[in-house]
Motif scaffolding. Structure first.
Motif, mmCIF file in Angstrom:
data_model
loop_
_atom_site.group_PDB
_atom_site.id
_atom_site.type_symbol
_atom_site.label_atom_id
_atom_site.label_comp_id
_atom_site.label_asym_id
_atom_site.label_seq_id
_atom_site.Cartn_x
_atom_site.Cartn_y
_atom_site.Cartn_z
ATOM 1 N N LYS A 603 0.832 -0.989 0.282
ATOM 2 C CA LYS A 603 -0.214 -0.447 0.252
ATOM 3 C C LYS A 603 1.122 1.331 -0.012
ATOM 4 C CE LYS A 603 -4.021 -2.319 2.205
ATOM 5 N NZ LYS A 603 -4.629 -2.020 3.962
ATOM 6 N N ASN A 604 2.255 0.712 -0.304
ATOM 7 C CA ASN A 604 2.804 2.277 -1.433
ATOM 8 C C ASN A 604 2.913 3.179 -1.787
ATOM 9 O OD1 ASN A 604 3.389 0.295 -2.159
ATOM 10 N ND2 ASN A 604 6.157 1.190 -2.157
ATOM 11 N N HIS A 605 1.610 2.956 -2.843
ATOM 12 C CA HIS A 605 1.422 3.823 -4.012
ATOM 13 C C HIS A 605 -0.553 4.245 -3.387
ATOM 14 C CE1 HIS A 605 4.826 3.128 -6.149
ATOM 15 N NE2 HIS A 605 4.592 1.632 -6.546
ATOM 16 N N ASN A 606 0.034 6.024 -3.084
ATOM 17 C CA ASN A 606 -1.251 6.410 -3.162
ATOM 18 C C ASN A 606 -1.760 7.802 -4.006
ATOM 19 O OD1 ASN A 606 -3.773 8.314 -1.618
ATOM 20 N ND2 ASN A 606 -2.938 6.639 -0.290
ATOM 21 N N PHE A 607 -3.056 7.162 -4.802
ATOM 22 C CA PHE A 607 -3.782 8.286 -5.340
ATOM 23 C C PHE A 607 -4.767 8.976 -4.865
ATOM 24 C CE2 PHE A 607 -1.315 4.567 -7.846
ATOM 25 C CZ PHE A 607 -0.610 5.462 -8.947
ATOM 26 N N ARG A 608 -5.309 10.061 -5.173
ATOM 27 C CA ARG A 608 -5.947 10.464 -4.527
ATOM 28 C C ARG A 608 -6.998 12.091 -5.987
ATOM 29 N NH1 ARG A 608 -1.529 13.406 -3.174
ATOM 30 N NH2 ARG A 608 -1.542 15.448 -3.378
ATOM 31 N N ALA A 609 -8.185 11.616 -5.237
ATOM 32 C CA ALA A 609 -9.103 13.164 -6.442
ATOM 33 C C ALA A 609 -9.798 14.126 -5.208
ATOM 34 C CB ALA A 609 -9.143 12.124 -7.314
ATOM 35 N N SER A 610 -9.791 14.916 -5.450
ATOM 36 C CA SER A 610 -11.019 15.480 -4.137
ATOM 37 C C SER A 610 -11.331 16.990 -5.518
ATOM 38 C CB SER A 610 -9.894 16.013 -3.177
ATOM 39 O OG SER A 610 -9.154 17.074 -3.940
ATOM 40 N N PHE A 611 -12.820 17.521 -4.974
ATOM 41 C CA PHE A 611 -13.530 18.415 -5.542
ATOM 42 C C PHE A 611 -13.832 18.714 -3.656
ATOM 43 C CE2 PHE A 611 -18.160 19.762 -4.566
ATOM 44 C CZ PHE A 611 -17.917 20.768 -5.575
ATOM 45 N N GLN A 612 -13.677 20.086 -3.811
ATOM 46 C CA GLN A 612 -12.896 21.011 -2.798
ATOM 47 C C GLN A 612 -13.991 22.474 -3.042
ATOM 48 O OE1 GLN A 612 -9.667 20.479 -0.336
ATOM 49 N NE2 GLN A 612 -9.442 20.512 -1.823
ATOM 50 N N THR A 613 -14.106 22.877 -2.010
ATOM 51 C CA THR A 613 -14.889 23.991 -2.634
ATOM 52 C C THR A 613 -14.859 25.298 -0.876
ATOM 53 O OG1 THR A 613 -16.894 23.740 -1.204
ATOM 54 C CG2 THR A 613 -16.953 23.849 -3.648
ATOM 55 N N GLY A 614 -14.377 26.080 -1.278
ATOM 56 C CA GLY A 614 -14.445 27.552 -0.236
ATOM 57 C C GLY A 614 -14.952 28.868 -0.563
ATOM 58 N N PHE A 615 -14.803 29.403 0.777
ATOM 59 C CA PHE A 615 -15.509 30.666 0.133
ATOM 60 C C PHE A 615 -14.632 32.036 1.257
ATOM 61 C CE2 PHE A 615 -18.109 29.119 4.224
ATOM 62 C CZ PHE A 615 -18.263 30.198 5.088
ATOM 63 N N ARG A 616 -15.193 33.321 1.524
ATOM 64 C CA ARG A 616 -14.196 34.316 2.384
ATOM 65 C C ARG A 616 -15.523 35.038 2.656
ATOM 66 N NH1 ARG A 616 -11.118 38.716 2.257
ATOM 67 N NH2 ARG A 616 -11.454 39.220 0.360
ATOM 68 N N ASN A 617 -15.731 35.561 3.794
ATOM 69 C CA ASN A 617 -16.337 36.297 4.504
ATOM 70 C C ASN A 617 -15.953 37.652 3.750
ATOM 71 O OD1 ASN A 617 -19.028 35.115 5.031
ATOM 72 N ND2 ASN A 617 -18.567 34.974 7.140
ATOM 73 N N PRO A 618 -16.776 38.547 3.532
ATOM 74 C CA PRO A 618 -15.513 40.229 3.842
ATOM 75 C C PRO A 618 -14.973 40.459 5.376
ATOM 76 C CG PRO A 618 -18.163 39.978 2.142
ATOM 77 C CD PRO A 618 -18.128 39.108 2.467
ATOM 78 N N THR A 619 -14.145 41.117 5.347
ATOM 79 C CA THR A 619 -13.314 41.245 6.555
ATOM 80 C C THR A 619 -14.350 42.196 7.609
ATOM 81 O OG1 THR A 619 -12.071 42.486 5.241
ATOM 82 C CG2 THR A 619 -11.050 40.660 5.811
#
Length: 916
Positions: A603-619
């Motif tokens: 198990k020494n070869h790791n493949f990954r894929a991701s979908f992510q979201t982010g947001f920033r509130n106005p400071t």
């Protein structure tokens, strides 16, 4: 004294006396190198009872527990082993194996649960106490720059801004820093304080950095990444540690200057139930002097030809000179005719700032384990810090005697935590250098008088040089008592019309918690959590529109995560979703889904894929700022802020007009159209500005990656490869507009004759609004990290980062994305922790190519640079000491992190670390 106070507190709580019942002895060896392993930790599982091995790798542990029980043997960078104790006076011998690569290190931040870096569903970088020992940088915080994909921008010697994946500024609102779960950002000024008031390097357990969107677990503002710094527990790391560090900073402008950096850490376990620690750090030095006197087009502008030494003007100089690190020369007027535009003579930054770098920070914590083990722990943590630094934002700010305190109460267990903390700050004696210069000038001669004298002198002499010398008659010269008196008066006055001081006593309250259901369900690992935060702005009207009292607003978030392993634990699915709601904005969902597959027999070869979201509130500034900058007025666009702000301005004839924030929002010309009109003189080029109130910005991110530990003879090659694509919506930016002091617009947005006349006469007020751009912006990049050991234990590392962004300028011509990241970065590491007995060394080389920097202070190219750091260290186990000698930027080629800052020179240091 502190230790005695803490001891007394614990005695009042009823600490118990331990009586030894079982004795264990043994030896711990290094399985890879052979021979004893000094400093290895031996402790009873789930308890604080423990000891360490001596110089010969031997130990004796006496405990009250009766067999059978388990002990853990561990050392930083080695695989932990457990041994079952079945009898009294048992003798054990353990050979600890070193981690094959950094991919074997355990992290928590990626999924809020322990997992190896190899198994992490997203890109993650890690820095721990062993890396601190080996770092060639003057501080552990600066050593983070050697990690893959990590940038550090230096506003000054003590102000370092960490960033990942572009769109950086010194405030860097899109990147979050947490110290033991507490946000390290100033709630009022909106910049992360970095390590000016952060952790002592003696107390750092680990630093974990997640590049890219992390809002699904960490909420608002974890937009481009998050850094989590964790301190050591007094239950696990006890004793008194000390580091004494000194050296020189060397810069052409400032010369050679000594610096001192001293830290002490005291930690003690009173029983299985009570422990405490305290840390104290003090740093003094000289900031990098900012001495760029090139001419610019103004605040936020670019370099232009034509310079002038303010102390020695020459014929042919630009009469409207505006030097980069010269302030007060932003005051400019058009005297008409043959005279044209003229600026007042300003003051150099080095005459307006002490350039004293200083940091004093104290931290203390009390730890209580009601069950006598680590299943439940109650922690009270307090931090205090005061310091001086230089911060570059819209202007250059002298942060003097800035004070910040944080207090946290946390209850944490095997599968949960609940914590609440308070952050309070006081701007101390901080001031704006630009307004300091402007109002020092006004102390000895008003702008009206100065320009009148200049015009009269020019008409008599026909010489700009002579006109300036005559107008400057009576000028206060730096170094004189008269200048100092005016300086002290202006920098202690919080009214920017006459002074430059910041007043700020803003605070925030924050609570968050997390529950992992792994003890209740076994088909998957499920977590729930949430957070709440309240801001209390209190700048007394000097930064925000809080003229009549504090402005308070709040925000909250809820999240859940499911993690499921399948196919004999080879396939791991991680799915998260978070909902956040801020008082002034609509709610926002942030989902994240990732798949990781472990291939290979081991198990020494790791493949990954991701979908992510982010947001920033106005400071807080995006919403509630109301600040004159010397050339314009910055105004936040929270719904209730526009009517808070007003300013009285005079036209060319001296007639006064009141301009409100509502006026600027509803009846103003776009900056582009005014610039077009100034070139063409055609009123048809004038257009009414049109934009919305500020709202959260969002990012959608796609990432794929591959990690592997590939056998190479007796060692392994660690490989970490990732690629990402980010798509941004509603980027928060500053939109510049020009408000005519008189005149209005009809229902179709067409200006009347008075408004057109105001443009022709230059009777305009420039406002900068926080709003969202409709620009099409995306970024993408690749990161590759390689590390291994060669020959007889030499460590070799190479990482490369490629970063690129795309921006359709036609979608929003006024928008400046400020990507502020080089396209190519290469970092090399070479060293040996034990080249021969107790002697090690490390060398780091960083190269990055040229790129263009955009900011509200100044824009321009940042040159390509190559930086070489190196250190050697020698350990003397008999006195538990490590001596280190090193230097950063050893080639002496000074460089700028951004236009306007002081050039970064070389820094040489020697340190003595005891018992860490």
């Amino acid at each position: 004294m502190i230790k005695k106070i803490l001891m007394g507190a614990f005695l009042l709580l009823g600490s118990t006396v331990m009586v030894a019942q079982t004795t264990i002895s043994g030896t711990v060896n290094d399985a890879s190198m052979g021979g004893p392993l000094p400093g290895a930790n031996i402790k009873v599982s789930r308890k604080a009872v423990g000891t360490t091995t001596d110089f010969d790798g031997k130990f004796i542990l006496e405990v009250t527990d009766t067999p059978p029980f388990t002990i853990e043997i561990s050392s930083l960078g080695y695989q932990t082993q457990t041994v079952e104790i079945t009898k009294n006076n048992q003798v054990v011998t353990v050979d600890l194996k070193e981690n094959a690569t950094s991919l074997d290190e355990v992290v928590v931040s990626a999924s809020r649960t322990p997992e190896r870096v190899m198994e992490s569903p997203v890109t993650i970088e890690r820095f721990d106490a062993r890396a601190i020992k080996n770092t060639s940088s003057p501080s552990f915080y600066e050593g983070l720059e050697n990690l893959k994909g990590v940038d550090i921008n230096s506003s000054s010697l003590t102000f370092k801004s960490v960033n990942t994946r572009g769109f950086a500024s010194f405030a860097n609102e899109r990147f979050v820093q947490l110290v033991d779960g507490m946000d390290n950002a100033s709630p009022a000024l909106n910049f992360a304080l970095g390590n000016l008031l952060g952790l002592s390097e003696l107390d750092v357990k680990s630093v974990e950095i997640l590049p890219g969107a992390a809002s699904a677990l960490y909420g608002a503002n974890a937009f481009n990444g998050i850094m989590l710094m964790t301190s050591k527990s007094p239950f696990n790391d006890q004793g008194i540690s000390l580091v004494l560090k000194t050296g020189l900073t060397s810069q052409q402008a400032a010369g050679d200057n000594e610096f001192y950096d001293v830290s002490i850490r005291m930690a003690h376990t009173f029983s299985d139930y009570f422990a405490a620690k305290a840390t104290l750090s003090h740093l003094t030095g000289e900031e990098w002097h900012a001495t760029d006197y090139r001419n610019t087009t103004g605040i936020g502008g670019t370099y232009i030809p034509g310079t002038r030494n303010p102390e020695n003007p020459q014929p042919g100089d630009d009469p409207a000179y505006n030097g980069v690190n010269v302030y007060g020369d932003e005051v400019v007027t058009n005297l008409g005719g043959a005279i044209g535009r003229v600026s007042r003579t300003g003051y150099n930054e080095v005459d307006l700032m002490s350039n004293e770098a200083k940091s004093m920070k104290f931290g203390g914590s009390l730890h209580y384990r009601p069950l006598g083990n680590d299943r439940v722990e109650i922690i009270w943590n307090s931090k205090y810090g005061r310091g001086n630094t230089i911060y570059q934002g819209q202007n250059r700010y002298n942060i003097a005697n800035f004070f910040m305190e944080q207090h946290k109460l946390e209850v944490r267990g095997k599968s949960f935590f609940v914590r609440g903390y308070y952050t309070g700050e006081d701007a101390g004696d901080s001031y704006d250098s630009r307004f300091a210069a402007i109002n020092i000038n006004n102390e000895w001669k008003s702008n009206t008088q100065w320009f009148t004298e200049y015009a009269g002198a020019y008409l008599m002499t026909g010489s700009h040089v002579q006109a300036r010398r005559i107008a400057d008659t009576g000028r206060l010269m730096p170094g004189t008592p008269e200048f100092q008196q005016a300086f002290d008066k202006v920098t202690s006055d919080p009214d920017l019309i006459t002074g430059s001081k910041f007043r700020d006593q803003t605070s925030l309250y924050h609570a968050d918690g997390n529950l992992n259901l792994r003890d209740y369900i076994d088909w998957a690992e499920v977590q729930f959590g949430g957070s709440y935060r309240q801001y209390r702005l209190n700048s007394f009207g000097t930064i925000y529109t809080d003229y009549d009292g504090r402005i308070m607003y709040d925000e909250f978030g809820l999240y859940s995560q499911l993690q499921k392993k399948m196919m004999e634990d080879r396939l791991k699915l991680t799915a998260s979703i978070r909902y956040d709601k801020a008082q002034n904005f609509d709610g926002n969902f942030s989902p994240r889904v990732s798949l990781a597959y472990a291939a290979g027999e081991s198990k020494n070869h790791n493949f990954r894929a991701s979908f992510q979201t982010g947001f920033r509130n106005p400071t807080t500034q995006d919403q509630y700022i109301g600040l004159a900058t010397g050339a314009s007025y910055l105004l936040g666009t929270a719904p209730d802020n526009l009517d808070r702000y007003s300013v009285n301005l005079e036209d060319g004839n001296g007639t006064s007009y009141e301009v409100t924030g509502r006026d600027a929002f509803e009846r103003a010309f776009s900056a582009t159209s005014v610039n077009n009109f100034n070139r063409s003189g055609d009123v048809n080029d004038l257009n009414k500005s049109n934009f919305d109130l500020v709202s959260p910005e969002k990012v959608t991110s796609f990432e794929v990656g591959y990690r592997a530990a590939i056998p190479t003879g007796d060692n392994k090659l660690g490989v970490d490869l990732s690629a990402y694509f980010n798509d941004y919506q509603d980027f928060i930016s500053i939109k510049d507009v020009f408000v005519p002091l008189y005149g209005t617009f009809d229902a179709n947005g067409n200006p009347d004759a008075d408004a057109e006349r105001a443009v022709r006469n230059g009777d305009l007020a420039e406002f900068g609004f926080r709003t969202n751009s409709n620009a099409d912006v995306s970024s993408y990049g690749v990161g590759l990290g390689l590390n291994t050991k060669i020959f007889n234990g030499y460590t070799v590392g190479l990482n490369y980062t490629w970063s690129k962004f795309e921006f359709d300028e036609s979608s929003d011509p006024d928008f400046e994305p400020a990507f502020n990241t080089p396209e190519h970065k290469v970092k090399l590491q070479f060293g040996h922790p034990n080249l021969f007995e107790n002697f090690g060394f490390n060398v780091n080389l960083r190269w990055q190519d040229e790129y263009y920097w955009q900011s509200t202070f100044l824009q321009g190219n940042v040159d390509a640079r190559t930086v070489l750091d190196a250190q050697i260290n020698y350990e003397i186990p008999s006195i538990k000491s490590v001596f280190k000698v090193g230097g950063s930027n050893l080639t002496g080629q000074e460089y700028f992190s951004a236009p306007g800052v002081g050039a970064v020179g070389s820094q040489f240091f020697v340190s003595w670390t005891i018992n860490n």
